[in-house]
Design a protein around this motif. Structure first.
Motif, short mmCIF file in Angstrom:
data_model
loop_
_atom_site.label_atom_id
_atom_site.label_comp_id
_atom_site.label_asym_id
_atom_site.label_seq_id
_atom_site.Cartn_x
_atom_site.Cartn_y
_atom_site.Cartn_z
N GLY A 1 47.85 21.69 38.10
CA GLY A 1 49.10 21.04 38.45
C GLY A 1 49.49 21.17 39.91
N LEU A 2 48.66 21.82 40.72
CA LEU A 2 49.01 22.02 42.14
C LEU A 2 48.23 21.03 42.99
CD1 LEU A 2 49.48 25.42 43.89
CD2 LEU A 2 48.38 23.52 45.06
N ARG A 3 48.95 20.23 43.75
CA ARG A 3 48.34 19.27 44.66
C ARG A 3 48.62 19.69 46.09
NH1 ARG A 3 44.90 16.29 41.50
NH2 ARG A 3 45.94 15.68 39.56
N LEU A 4 47.60 19.73 46.91
CA LEU A 4 47.80 20.08 48.30
C LEU A 4 48.45 18.92 49.04
CD1 LEU A 4 44.48 21.97 49.07
CD2 LEU A 4 46.68 22.87 48.33
N ALA A 5 49.03 19.22 50.19
CA ALA A 5 49.82 18.22 50.92
C ALA A 5 49.01 16.98 51.24
CB ALA A 5 50.38 18.83 52.20
N ALA B 1 38.35 14.37 42.95
CA ALA B 1 37.00 14.22 43.51
C ALA B 1 36.09 13.64 42.45
CB ALA B 1 36.49 15.60 43.96
N ASP B 2 34.95 13.12 42.89
CA ASP B 2 34.00 12.56 41.94
C ASP B 2 33.46 13.68 41.06
OD1 ASP B 2 34.28 10.03 42.95
OD2 ASP B 2 32.65 10.26 44.40
N PRO C 1 45.42 29.31 50.06
CA PRO C 1 46.36 28.23 49.72
C PRO C 1 46.70 28.07 48.25
CG PRO C 1 44.19 27.32 50.17
CD PRO C 1 44.10 28.79 50.48
N LEU C 2 46.04 28.83 47.36
CA LEU C 2 46.30 28.71 45.93
C LEU C 2 46.82 30.04 45.38
CD1 LEU C 2 43.03 26.83 44.84
CD2 LEU C 2 45.20 25.83 45.61
N SER D 1 43.11 17.66 37.41
CA SER D 1 44.25 18.42 36.89
C SER D 1 44.92 19.29 37.95
CB SER D 1 43.79 19.31 35.72
OG SER D 1 43.28 18.52 34.66
N GLY D 2 44.50 19.19 39.21
CA GLY D 2 45.10 20.02 40.24
C GLY D 2 44.19 20.16 41.44
N THR D 3 43.90 21.40 41.81
CA THR D 3 43.05 21.70 42.97
C THR D 3 42.07 22.80 42.58
OG1 THR D 3 44.81 21.12 44.52
CG2 THR D 3 43.00 22.45 45.37
N GLN D 4 40.82 22.64 42.98
CA GLN D 4 39.81 23.64 42.64
C GLN D 4 39.19 24.24 43.90
OE1 GLN D 4 36.50 21.94 40.38
NE2 GLN D 4 36.76 19.98 41.40
#
Length: 311
Positions: free
Chosen positions: A176-180, A187-188, A109-110, A148-151
């Motif tokens: 900068g990428l956010r999943l739907a 996240a914490d 997905p990334l 800052s996005g998705t890890q």
């Protein structure tokens, strides 16, 4: 040996799809596939059809063995002592292309190219040597929001005769990428401790071709490390050092005191521009060692981590 990958589609929530590779994939071909799949992913994201979860797919490459000349070249470049023992960073070099191939899949997905390397953790349970033949297992896990996005975590393991000898977890960020399903809340994450430059124990002077030289022993030919144009295309003023080059060099500075079994951690802050200098401190702390590298003039950190011997 380069593996031609026939990519089955894994389905989240079902039994893992285990893919037996014919060999360890070449990173050059993997980056080419990653560029192609990244383009398709961008198109799919605009139409709302992009994957938003990790497929439960495991890759396995069996019968992996180190080459003596390859090991010697790595030892010379990183400052490791000459022996038949494989440094933990060299095991990463041998194993990580299997995990990288996962990121080039159509259902990952990334986008593989442009991911930011945040951190690494290695657990070495026993040393591997030139005489060892081992199997590499790899999978992705922990897809989660970041401020800052998705890890995501890429996990690689080296097994000898079915027993885990080495395990590495590499954490990457798609900036900068956010999943739907991501509402934008991170996240914490514990905030990184403020960095005050300590008293250095040494300094690394890195030539402009450091990226090319590490690419030659690691296979990691990502253009941000080897090409000024490639680095500028991704927002850097010039080439940057591989994160694992700096982490592995710090591990080499710890030397034999790390023992045969240990935990090795690193978090990456600011990239090291090439050519450049890095002020370094490697010193005993508690039961192990702590290390840090920073810009000698600005004091801004490049990396920090620990090496903790295990019983």
């Amino acid at each position: 040996m380069t593996a031609d990958l026939d990519l089955p589609v894994g389905t989240p929530g079902h039994a893992p799809v285990v893919v037996e590779l014919p060999g360890v994939p070449g990173l050059g071909g993997t980056y080419a596939r990653g560029l192609a799949t990244g383009g398709r992913l961008a198109v799919a994201r605009r139409t709302g059809s992009a994957p938003t979860a990790l497929a439960d797919v495991r890759y396995v490459a069996r019968g992996v063995r180190a080459d003596a000349d390859h090991l010697t070249a790595y030892q010379h470049l990183l400052g490791e002592s000459g022996s038949d023992a494989l440094p933990a960073g060299f095991v990463h070099v041998l194993a990580f292309p299997v995990a990288t191939a996962l990121m080039a899949r159509a259902d990952f997905p990334l986008p593989m190219l442009g991911l930011v390397h945040l951190a690494n953790r290695v657990e070495q349970h026993r040393p591997l040597g030139l005489d060892d033949t081992f199997d590499v297992h790899a999978h992705a896990e922990g897809l989660r929001p970041h401020r800052s996005g998705t890890q995501v975590d890429l996990v690689t393991e080296a097994h000898v005769d079915g027993t885990l000898a080495w395990r590495g977890v590499s954490t990457y960020l798609a900036k900068g990428l956010r999943l739907a399903e991501d509402d934008g809340a991170a996240a914490d994450e514990p905030p990184r401790a403020a960095f005050e430059p300590p008293v250095p124990t040494g300094q690394w002077r890195l030539d402009g071709d450091t990226g090319q030289r590490y690419a030659a022993v690691s296979g990691d030919v990502n253009p941000i490390h080897t090409s000024t144009l490639g680095a500028k295309a991704l927002g850097f003023p010039r080439r940057i050092a591989h994160g694992m080059y700096t982490a592995a060099r710090a591990l080499a500075d710890v030397g034999a005191a790390r023992g045969d079994a240990f935990a090795w951690t690193v978090t990456f802050d600011k990239p090291v521009l090439l050519p450049g200098a890095v002020a370094v401190r490697v010193a005993r702390e508690g039961d192990g060692f702590a290390y840090a590298g920073w810009h000698p003039r600005s004091g801004k950190p490049h990396l920090r981590g620990t090496v903790t011997p295990r019983p």
